[in-house]
Enzyme design. Structure first.
Site, short mmCIF file in Angstrom:
data_model
loop_
_atom_site.label_atom_id
_atom_site.label_comp_id
_atom_site.label_asym_id
_atom_site.label_seq_id
_atom_site.Cartn_x
_atom_site.Cartn_y
_atom_site.Cartn_z
N LYS A 137 0.84 -1.20 0.00
CA LYS A 137 0.00 0.00 0.00
C LYS A 137 0.88 1.25 0.00
O LYS A 137 0.59 2.24 -0.69
CB LYS A 137 -0.92 -0.02 1.21
CG LYS A 137 -2.01 -1.09 1.13
CD LYS A 137 -2.88 -1.10 2.38
CE LYS A 137 -4.05 -2.05 2.23
NZ LYS A 137 -3.66 -3.48 2.27
N GLY A 139 -12.16 16.93 23.60
CA GLY A 139 -13.37 16.26 23.14
C GLY A 139 -14.41 16.17 24.24
O GLY A 139 -15.61 16.15 23.98
O1 LIG Z 1 -10.08 3.13 24.49
C1 LIG Z 1 -9.69 3.89 25.39
C2 LIG Z 1 -10.08 5.24 25.46
C3 LIG Z 1 -9.60 6.01 26.48
N1 LIG Z 1 -8.77 5.50 27.42
C4 LIG Z 1 -8.24 6.39 28.50
C5 LIG Z 1 -7.14 7.26 27.99
C6 LIG Z 1 -7.79 8.57 27.76
O2 LIG Z 1 -6.95 9.67 27.78
C7 LIG Z 1 -8.80 8.61 28.87
C8 LIG Z 1 -9.90 9.56 28.59
O3 LIG Z 1 -10.51 9.18 27.38
P1 LIG Z 1 -11.06 10.24 26.32
O4 LIG Z 1 -11.86 9.45 25.34
O5 LIG Z 1 -11.76 11.35 26.99
O6 LIG Z 1 -9.77 10.75 25.56
P2 LIG Z 1 -8.95 12.08 25.71
O7 LIG Z 1 -7.53 11.67 25.70
O8 LIG Z 1 -9.37 12.87 26.90
O9 LIG Z 1 -9.23 12.89 24.39
P3 LIG Z 1 -10.52 13.76 24.07
O10 LIG Z 1 -10.02 15.15 23.84
O11 LIG Z 1 -11.10 13.16 22.83
O12 LIG Z 1 -11.46 13.68 25.21
O13 LIG Z 1 -9.24 7.27 28.96
C9 LIG Z 1 -8.40 4.19 27.36
O14 LIG Z 1 -7.65 3.71 28.18
N2 LIG Z 1 -8.87 3.42 26.35
#
Ligand SMILES: O=c1ccn([C@H]2C[C@H](O)[C@@H](COP(=O)(O)OP(=O)(O)OP(=O)(O)O)O2)c(=O)[nH]1
Ligand SMILES: [Mg+2]
Length: 560
Positions: A301, A419
């Site tokens: 790819k 998010g």
């Molecule tokens: O499949 C997953 C998703 C998330 N997490 C953990 C890491 C992540 O940082 C935290 C919070 O998840 P969230 O979905 O809120 O991600 P984020 O890192 O805070 O990014 P965003 O700005 O999308 O909220 O939970 C996991 O361990 N596995």
DNA sequence: GCAATATGGAC
DNA sequence: GTCCAT
DNA sequence: TTGC
């Protein structure tokens, strides 16, 4: 809702080491008597008398910062001496050995020969350049010496020279991986953390751990931590050498995700991440397959992208209205791969309107996800997260005196938009700590901040829902979680992410014979205990990193 | 053939 | 157990 | 999809 992953900008890591390589014992030496060929007419001899010319791209036009090593192969004694004298006369330094400060390596070899030389050399701390040196063919040095006016490497036979450097870098990268397949460093110490009365500060002490010392003998061959994304410290290549490739692979991963093909998504996205951080431009798919976890299919790819600028498989996905609808539906919170597949393939739905027209077949959460589709999709400015944090803190401390809370997730990693809002709660009294969320949630409802629940069991230690600052604000996703102080280190590490970082740390932990969750780090049934053994005292993230034998990584650097 | 993070709520 | 979420 |  299925979150779309970071674009090609993320960095990544491979968590599975390559095969163990044999170590060569050959050592490099300036006095190597290995120069095989007789001195040809020293082409450099004619290079005399020119004024300064730069050898390194972006240098100031002088030789002052040039510290060069000339590989003593296929270079006659006379020619080598002339070149070295010449460089020295112009103010550059000539190294008799490769040293940590060497920044230019010149060889009269073709790429495969140079790779062989790199392989035959035993690299160690005293002879490994601290900064990536530039590799050049002999012609380059000769011509640089010959020039009246300065030339930069980019002016000089740009294509072949860059190609040469890129191939050598790849070879060095692989060499490095081989050299670092070694035994894990079992430190023989462990960390004990103490909570300080009247404060949420905690103190870590390192104490001798006799058990760990015994284990040292039995330490198996384990991967080296620097190959884990959670210790990589490598950002996306700022020059964006492989943006075209990494962006399309990342989009392909999105398509696999839409189809619910978890593992193709996983491997493809990791490949995209790792390619995005390569410090040189990939030249072929075959070259890419030298990287771990990039095999035949991905190699083909990548070759197609390099050849044509696009990927038919990706274009086909994007032109398929079924796939487009699968992706759309999974962007509704509460709708995953299975539901999307049912709606698309069995019911023939394609648009959000189709979904809205069948509102009765939605779960409670999906209905909320659909109603606030756009609110939930839009990212939250950091300033708004701070405002929400202030309101939550105000309400929470009023209803649970002494509660401590930390906003984690992408906010804690320093992202400018988030998010959602991820909030951790704890309290010096375990009983209060675990009930913090269930006590705070009703109060936040009363305060008008929480608007919709996505978890119904309101006695739990975890809450998901929607909130908003006021009637003019968008509805925002918010997650609240309670943990005991003794779990707080693991909880912070989990909830601060990123997801990729989290998975990387947990994979590392498993390799070391541990299992890491959001509550605890446990040693997996050691023969003596017959059952899993929780590691005590992990009150802080630092303690967790230390217990795992990992260098501490501040949240801002976990945004991978 | 199997693992690729680990866990929990909803149904 | 499956689906969806972090 | 990759690697063991
Ligand atoms: O499949 C997953 C998703 C998330 N997490 C953990 C890491 C992540 O940082 C935290 C919070 O998840 P969230 O979905 O809120 O991600 P984020 O890192 O805070 O990014 P965003 O700005 O999308 O909220 O939970 C996991 O361990 N596995
Ligand atoms: Mg978040």
């Amino acid at each position: 809702m299925a979150k779309r992953r970071a674009k090609g900008a993320a960095s990544g890591g491979s968590e599975r080491g390559g095969k163990r390589g044999k170590r060569s014992t050959a050592t490099t030496s300036s006095t190597a008597s290995t120069a095989p060929s007789a001195p040809s007419a020293a082409s450099a001899a004619s290079a005399a008398s020119a004024p300064s010319a730069p050898l390194v791209a972006g240098s100031d036009g002088t030789w002052a910062d040039v510290r060069v090593y000339v590989v003593p192969l296929r270079i006659g004694a006379v020619q080598g001496r002339v070149l070295r004298n010449r460089v020295a006369a112009l103010g550059g330094a000539v190294h008799d050995f490769v040293s940590p400060t060497t920044n230019v390596i010149v060889a009269n070899l073709d790429v495969s020969e140079l790779i062989e030389w790199l392989r035959q050399t035993t690299w160690n701390e005293s002879n490994t350049p601290q900064e990536e040196p530039r590799f050049h063919k002999l012609d380059y040095l000769v011509d640089s010496l010959k020039q009246q006016s300065p030339i930069s490497p980019h002016d000089f036979r740009l294509h072949s020279d860059e190609e040469y450097v890129a191939q050598v870098k790849m070879a060095k990268y692989q060499q490095y991986r081989r050299e670092h397949q070694r035994r894990a460093d079992v430190s023989g110490t462990r960390t004990v953390a103490l909570s300080v009365a009247g404060s949420d500060k905690m103190v870590s002490l390192e104490v001798s751990d006799e058990l760990a010392k015994k284990r040292r003998k039995k330490a198996r061959v384990l991967a080296s931590r620097e190959f884990f994304a959670c210790q990589g410290a490598k950002a996306t290549d700022p020059k964006g050498n492989n943006m075209l490739v990494s962006r399309q692979l990342n989009e392909l991963a999105d398509m696999y995700k839409a189809e619910g093909d978890q593992w193709r998504e996983y491997t493809t996205r990791n490949a995209a991440r790792r390619i995005a951080k390569l410090p040189f431009a990939l030249k072929s798919g075959a070259e890419a397959t030298k990287l771990p976890k990039i095999g035949k299919k991905l190699g083909a790819k990548i070759q197609e992208i390099l050849d044509t600028g696009s990927l038919r498989k990706l274009e086909n996905f994007k032109a398929d209205d079924k796939v487009v609808a699968l992706e759309l539906f999974q962007s509704i919170w509460g709708v995953g791969a299975a539901t999307a597949r049912k709606w698309v393939h069995q019911r023939g739905w394609r648009t959000l309107r189709d979904v809205r027209d069948h509102a009765d077949s939605l779960t409670t959460n999906q209905a909320i996800g659909l109603k606030y589709y756009h609110d939930i999709k839009s990212r939250i400015p950091r300033s708004e997260v701070m405002a929400i944090e202030a309101r939550v803190r105000e309400v929470a401390t009023a209803v649970v005196p002494g509660v401590a809370l930390t906003v984690c997730g992408s906010y804690r990693r320093g992202r400018l938009t988030c998010g959602d809002i991820d909030v951790l709660f704890t309290h010096p009294d375990d009983k209060v700590a675990v009930s913090a969320v269930s006590r705070v949630v009703p109060a936040l409802h009363d305060a008008g901040l929480l608007t919709h629940d996505l978890t119904s069991d309101n006695r739990g230690d975890s809450y998901m829902g929607l909130c908003r600052l006021g009637p003019d604000s968008l509805h925002r996703r918010i997650d609240l979680k309670s943990f005991k102080q003794s779990e707080y280190g693991c909880a912070l590490l989990y909830f601060s992410g990123s997801e990729h970082f989290c998975r990387s740390v947990r994979t590392w932990a498993r390799r070391q014979g541990y299992s890491l969750s959001e509550r605890a780090l446990v040693r997996r049934f050691s023969r003596d205990t017959k059952s899993d053994l929780p590691i005590p005292g992990l009150f802080t993230e630092e303690a967790v990193f230390q217990a795992l034998g990992l260098k501490y990584v501040p949240p801002e650097e976990r945004d991978i």
